[in-house]
Design a protein around this motif. Structure first.
Motif, PDB file in Angstrom:
ATOM      1  N   GLY A   1       0.444  -1.164  -0.353  1.00  0.00           N
ATOM      2  CA  GLY A   1      -0.249  -0.396  -0.016  1.00  0.00           C
ATOM      3  C   GLY A   1       1.086   1.560   0.019  1.00  0.00           C
ATOM      4  N   SER A   2       2.091   1.494   0.462  1.00  0.00           N
ATOM      5  CA  SER A   2       2.922   2.316   0.257  1.00  0.00           C
ATOM      6  C   SER A   2       3.976   2.865  -0.887  1.00  0.00           C
ATOM      7  CB  SER A   2       3.800   2.212   1.679  1.00  0.00           C
ATOM      8  OG  SER A   2       3.256   1.882   2.911  1.00  0.00           O
ATOM      9  N   MET A   3       3.883   1.069  -1.615  1.00  0.00           N
ATOM     10  CA  MET A   3       4.039   2.109  -3.387  1.00  0.00           C
ATOM     11  C   MET A   3       3.196   2.122  -4.077  1.00  0.00           C
ATOM     12  SD  MET A   3       6.358  -1.442  -4.237  1.00  0.00           S
ATOM     13  CE  MET A   3       5.575  -3.005  -3.500  1.00  0.00           C
TER      14      MET A   3
ATOM     15  N   VAL B   1       9.958   4.805   5.028  1.00  0.00           N
ATOM     16  CA  VAL B   1       9.508   6.295   3.573  1.00  0.00           C
ATOM     17  C   VAL B   1       9.134   6.683   3.331  1.00  0.00           C
ATOM     18  CG1 VAL B   1      11.177   6.243   1.662  1.00  0.00           C
ATOM     19  CG2 VAL B   1      12.281   4.583   2.924  1.00  0.00           C
ATOM     20  N   THR B   2       7.682   6.028   3.724  1.00  0.00           N
ATOM     21  CA  THR B   2       6.452   6.643   2.962  1.00  0.00           C
ATOM     22  C   THR B   2       5.705   7.261   3.340  1.00  0.00           C
ATOM     23  OG1 THR B   2       5.961   4.901   1.101  1.00  0.00           O
ATOM     24  CG2 THR B   2       4.280   5.874   2.075  1.00  0.00           C
TER      25      THR B   2
ATOM     26  N   LYS C   1      -3.645   1.109 -10.363  1.00  0.00           N
ATOM     27  CA  LYS C   1      -4.438   1.049  -8.853  1.00  0.00           C
ATOM     28  C   LYS C   1      -3.948   1.648  -8.079  1.00  0.00           C
ATOM     29  CE  LYS C   1      -3.872  -4.435  -8.589  1.00  0.00           C
ATOM     30  NZ  LYS C   1      -2.844  -5.427  -8.413  1.00  0.00           N
ATOM     31  N   ALA C   2      -3.323   2.552  -8.534  1.00  0.00           N
ATOM     32  CA  ALA C   2      -2.630   4.343  -7.416  1.00  0.00           C
ATOM     33  C   ALA C   2      -3.857   5.244  -7.614  1.00  0.00           C
ATOM     34  CB  ALA C   2      -0.781   4.825  -7.823  1.00  0.00           C
ATOM     35  N   PHE C   3      -4.063   5.203  -8.864  1.00  0.00           N
ATOM     36  CA  PHE C   3      -5.155   6.175  -8.889  1.00  0.00           C
ATOM     37  C   PHE C   3      -6.781   5.241  -8.810  1.00  0.00           C
ATOM     38  CE2 PHE C   3      -9.525   7.659 -11.763  1.00  0.00           C
ATOM     39  CZ  PHE C   3      -9.052   8.498 -11.487  1.00  0.00           C
ATOM     40  N   ALA C   4      -6.941   4.294  -8.062  1.00  0.00           N
ATOM     41  CA  ALA C   4      -8.551   4.235  -7.023  1.00  0.00           C
ATOM     42  C   ALA C   4      -7.732   4.853  -6.477  1.00  0.00           C
ATOM     43  CB  ALA C   4      -8.375   2.694  -7.708  1.00  0.00           C
ATOM     44  N   ALA C   5      -6.067   3.945  -5.351  1.00  0.00           N
ATOM     45  CA  ALA C   5      -6.362   4.946  -4.189  1.00  0.00           C
ATOM     46  C   ALA C   5      -6.421   5.996  -3.632  1.00  0.00           C
ATOM     47  CB  ALA C   5      -4.278   4.237  -3.624  1.00  0.00           C
ATOM     48  N   ALA C   6      -6.070   7.315  -4.662  1.00  0.00           N
ATOM     49  CA  ALA C   6      -6.146   8.090  -5.109  1.00  0.00           C
ATOM     50  C   ALA C   6      -7.843   8.309  -4.998  1.00  0.00           C
ATOM     51  CB  ALA C   6      -5.590   9.151  -5.972  1.00  0.00           C
ATOM     52  N   VAL C   7      -8.249   7.792  -5.621  1.00  0.00           N
ATOM     53  CA  VAL C   7      -9.973   8.215  -6.122  1.00  0.00           C
ATOM     54  C   VAL C   7     -10.395   7.687  -4.316  1.00  0.00           C
ATOM     55  CG1 VAL C   7     -11.854   7.689  -6.669  1.00  0.00           C
ATOM     56  CG2 VAL C   7     -10.527   8.210  -7.822  1.00  0.00           C
ATOM     57  N   LEU C   8      -9.924   6.819  -3.269  1.00  0.00           N
ATOM     58  CA  LEU C   8     -10.623   5.961  -2.203  1.00  0.00           C
ATOM     59  C   LEU C   8     -10.383   6.701  -1.458  1.00  0.00           C
ATOM     60  CD1 LEU C   8     -11.592   3.380  -1.064  1.00  0.00           C
ATOM     61  CD2 LEU C   8      -9.271   2.629  -0.867  1.00  0.00           C
TER      62      LEU C   8
ATOM     63  N   ILE D   1      -5.232   1.328   2.345  1.00  0.00           N
ATOM     64  CA  ILE D   1      -6.433   0.926   2.333  1.00  0.00           C
ATOM     65  C   ILE D   1      -6.285  -0.453   1.335  1.00  0.00           C
ATOM     66  CG2 ILE D   1      -8.792   0.706   2.441  1.00  0.00           C
ATOM     67  CD1 ILE D   1      -8.323   3.388   4.215  1.00  0.00           C
ATOM     68  N   LEU D   2      -5.803  -0.031  -0.116  1.00  0.00           N
ATOM     69  CA  LEU D   2      -5.882  -0.891  -1.182  1.00  0.00           C
ATOM     70  C   LEU D   2      -5.025  -1.777  -0.875  1.00  0.00           C
ATOM     71  CD1 LEU D   2      -7.649  -0.675  -3.215  1.00  0.00           C
ATOM     72  CD2 LEU D   2      -5.944  -0.043  -4.877  1.00  0.00           C
ATOM     73  N   GLY D   3      -3.919  -1.772  -0.469  1.00  0.00           N
ATOM     74  CA  GLY D   3      -2.665  -2.291  -0.597  1.00  0.00           C
ATOM     75  C   GLY D   3      -3.580  -3.583   0.627  1.00  0.00           C
ATOM     76  N   PHE D   4      -3.165  -3.290   1.394  1.00  0.00           N
ATOM     77  CA  PHE D   4      -4.082  -4.696   2.869  1.00  0.00           C
ATOM     78  C   PHE D   4      -5.308  -5.053   2.675  1.00  0.00           C
ATOM     79  CE2 PHE D   4      -6.500  -4.899   6.450  1.00  0.00           C
ATOM     80  CZ  PHE D   4      -6.089  -6.199   7.057  1.00  0.00           C
ATOM     81  N   THR D   5      -6.111  -4.892   1.397  1.00  0.00           N
ATOM     82  CA  THR D   5      -7.113  -5.492   0.969  1.00  0.00           C
ATOM     83  C   THR D   5      -6.571  -6.299  -0.017  1.00  0.00           C
ATOM     84  OG1 THR D   5      -8.508  -3.855   1.105  1.00  0.00           O
ATOM     85  CG2 THR D   5      -9.343  -4.530  -0.130  1.00  0.00           C
TER      86      THR D   5
END
Length: 299
Positions: free
Chosen positions: A17-19, A150-151, A228-235, A250-254
């Motif tokens: 999720g950090s990436m 780092v994130t 996926k990163a764009f989805a994370a921004a929208v989420l 949240i997306l990485g954990f899911t």
């Protein structure tokens, strides 16, 4: 699943999720200022990984020197993309900028396809990152711990920049009303260039981390990761830096926990992540940290 396995999967999900979060920050900052989905942003993470690979293989640079050079060049590339592709279209319809962003994305993918070929390349990172640590019976690689740390440090530095510097104040003002900022005599193009530099630098860091964690790179590696990163921004609420990071976590954990709980459905891990996004947006269309009261989100 026992507690130790669950905790280990949580750390893995936090790392992944950090990436996503590092890349999502660039999406959300550019959208906040320009109301533009910069589709070329995901390909900058691919460029970051390939620049490190090229610097090591062709010039025999040490990994850390190659990484610093790559991150700096990614920031410069982001500014160049803005100056060449987007600045001439500032007053054009938004659909024109959107089509241009797609064109820049295709250009970068095909350019690196010509330069390096479509065959995936092995990314040879220092063995230090793949070493394992045993913490209370949990086996974790060093890179898995480095990425979230780092994130969070970069997020803290970015928030400090946005809220405690004049440039950061100008970026937040541009996100609220860019036309008013322009009327106040602020050089909006300069502010947007800073936004692109920051977002592209973080994307380059994310690309390097991803290449270390999953050591194969190819010119199309940014397509799914960027989605996926764009989805994370929208989420998280697009336009919110903190929301982008939260959405990435949240997306990485899911994604990781879905595979851990349902190993037979591992091939559908991407579907689980996007299904969760759909469920959240059904109940909160503005995202988790989006503001119902504002048409234009602030950082």
């Amino acid at each position: 699943m026992d507690f130790l396995t669950f905790f280990q999967q949580c750390i893995n999900g936090l790392s992944l999720g950090s990436m996503y979060a590092l890349i999502a920050i660039g999406y959300t900052m550019v959208y906040g200022c320009l109301r533009l989905i910069n589709f070329a942003h995901a390909d900058i993470m691919m460029v970051g990984a390939f620049l490190v690979f090229f610097a090591i293989s062709s010039f025999d640079l040490p990994f850390y020197a190659a990484a610093i050079l790559s991150i700096a060049l990614c920031g410069i590339l982001g500014v160049m993309i803005d100056k060449i592709a987007y600045t001439p279209l500032r007053n054009a319809p938004r659909i024109s900028m959107l089509i241009t962003a797609i064109g820049v994305s295709f250009f970068l993918e095909n350019l690196f396809n010509v330069l390096f070929g479509s065959t995936p390349r092995f990314f040879n990172a220092p063995a230090f990152f793949s070493q394992s640590l045993d913490i209370f019976g949990i086996s974790l690689t060093i890179i898995t711990l480095i990425i979230p740390l780092v994130t969070l440090l970069l997020l803290g530095g970015l928030l400090r920049f946005l809220y405690h510097t004049k440039q950061g104040m100008a970026i937040r003002a541009s996100a609220f009303d860019i036309n008013t900022v322009r009327l106040m005599g602020i050089n909006v193009n300069h502010i947007i260039a800073i936004v692109f530099a920051i977002g592209s630098t973080l994307a380059g860091i994310g690309g390097i981390f991803y290449a270390i964690s999953y050591p194969t790179i190819d010119p199309l590696m940014g397509v799914l990761i960027g989605l996926k990163a764009f989805a994370a921004a929208v989420l998280g609420g697009i336009g919110s830096v903190g929301g982008a990071v939260l959405g990435g976590f949240i997306l990485g954990f899911t994604e990781v926990m879905a595979v851990a709980l349902f190993p037979d459905l591992g091939g559908y891990k991407d579907a689980f992540a996007f299904l969760f996004l759909i469920l959240v947006l059904l109940f909160r269309p503005v995202g988790i940290m989006g503001d119902w009261r504002l048409e234009k989100s602030r950082f």
